[in-house]
Motif scaffolding. Structure first.
Motif, PDB file in Angstrom:
ATOM      1  N   ALA A  49       0.860  -1.204  -0.025  1.00 18.71           N
ATOM      2  CA  ALA A  49      -0.016  -0.105  -0.021  1.00 18.71           C
ATOM      3  C   ALA A  49       0.906   1.333  -0.148  1.00 18.71           C
ATOM      4  O   ALA A  49       1.931   1.218   0.282  1.00 18.71           O
ATOM      5  CB  ALA A  49      -0.978   0.098   1.436  1.00 18.71           C
ATOM      6  N   THR A  57      -4.626   6.956  -1.452  1.00 20.64           N
ATOM      7  CA  THR A  57      -4.216   5.568  -0.950  1.00 20.64           C
ATOM      8  C   THR A  57      -3.905   4.734  -2.307  1.00 20.64           C
ATOM      9  O   THR A  57      -4.923   4.916  -3.133  1.00 20.64           O
ATOM     10  CB  THR A  57      -4.853   5.253   0.148  1.00 20.64           C
ATOM     11  OG1 THR A  57      -6.109   4.874  -0.166  1.00 20.64           O
ATOM     12  CG2 THR A  57      -4.661   5.948   1.139  1.00 20.64           C
ATOM     13  N   TYR A  59      -3.636   0.423  -3.021  1.00 15.15           N
ATOM     14  CA  TYR A  59      -3.450  -0.908  -2.454  1.00 15.15           C
ATOM     15  C   TYR A  59      -3.373  -1.913  -3.104  1.00 15.15           C
ATOM     16  O   TYR A  59      -3.884  -2.085  -4.599  1.00 15.15           O
ATOM     17  CB  TYR A  59      -4.765  -1.387  -1.742  1.00 15.15           C
ATOM     18  CG  TYR A  59      -4.980  -0.319  -0.234  1.00 15.15           C
ATOM     19  CD1 TYR A  59      -5.938   0.729  -0.639  1.00 15.15           C
ATOM     20  CD2 TYR A  59      -4.410  -0.473   0.970  1.00 15.15           C
ATOM     21  CE1 TYR A  59      -6.102   1.557   0.646  1.00 15.15           C
ATOM     22  CE2 TYR A  59      -4.601   0.166   1.950  1.00 15.15           C
ATOM     23  CZ  TYR A  59      -5.323   1.185   1.751  1.00 15.15           C
ATOM     24  OH  TYR A  59      -5.636   1.975   2.901  1.00 15.15           O
ATOM     25  N   LYS A  64      -6.626  -5.385  -0.683  1.00 15.25           N
ATOM     26  CA  LYS A  64      -7.911  -4.492  -0.686  1.00 15.25           C
ATOM     27  C   LYS A  64      -8.823  -4.759   0.426  1.00 15.25           C
ATOM     28  O   LYS A  64      -9.348  -5.956   0.140  1.00 15.25           O
ATOM     29  CB  LYS A  64      -8.287  -4.192  -2.003  1.00 15.25           C
ATOM     30  CG  LYS A  64      -7.650  -3.288  -2.737  1.00 15.25           C
ATOM     31  CD  LYS A  64      -8.060  -2.862  -4.219  1.00 15.25           C
ATOM     32  CE  LYS A  64      -7.242  -2.191  -5.186  1.00 15.25           C
ATOM     33  NZ  LYS A  64      -7.600  -1.775  -6.177  1.00 15.25           N
TER      34      LYS A  64
END
Length: 117
Positions: A49, A57, A59, A64
Motif C-alpha cells: 500500500a 491511497t 493498495y 484491498k
C-alpha cells in the motif's frame, strides 16, 4: 535524508489483526510518498500500500478491504501505519516501510509478520 524504524510485526493466527508502525525522522519536509512493501520467502518484493502527501491511497488487490494505510504528522516526525485485518497465511512476509522524496528513496529495516493457519 530520513531514518525509518518499523515496529509491530509478530505471529498471529489466520483471521487476526496486526498494526505495523513506522517512525520517520530527518528531512521529513522533503517526503512525497510513503508506503509499505513486503517480501515473502523465495518471492520478489511487492507493493502492499502507498499513501501520498495529499492522502491518496493505493493498495495491492490482494489486500484491498483488509489492510488500511495511514499517516500522522507530528513535530519533526512522521508516523506511517498499516492496519492489517483478516490476516491470511499468504500475508506472511517481511514488511518494509518506504519513503520517497526529493533526492532519496529510503527503507526501514523490515519487520516480520507471520500468519499461522
Amino acid at each position: 535524508q530520513v531514518h525509518l524504524v518499523e515496529s509491530g510485526g509478530g505471529l498471529v493466527q489466520a483471521g487476526g489483526s496486526l498494526r505495523l508502525s513506522c517512525a520517520v525522522s530527518g528531512t521529513i519536509s522533503r517526503i512525497n510518498d510513503m508506503g509499505w512493501y513486503r517480501q515473502a520467502p523465495g518471492k520478489q518484493s511487492e507493493l502492499v500500500a502507498t499513501i501520498t502527501n495529499g492522502g491518496r491511497t493505493n493498495y495491492a488487490d490482494s489486500v484491498k478491504g483488509r489492510f488500511t494505510i495511514s499517516r500522522d504528522n507530528a513535530k519533526n516526525m512522521v508516523y506511517l501505519y498499516l492496519q492489517m485485518n483478516s490476516l491470511r497465511p499468504e500475508d506472511t512476509a517481511v514488511y518494509f516501510c518506504n519513503c520517497r522524496g526529493f533526492g532519496f528513496n529510503s527503507w526501514g529495516q523490515g519487520t516480520q509478520v507471520t500468519v499461522s493457519s
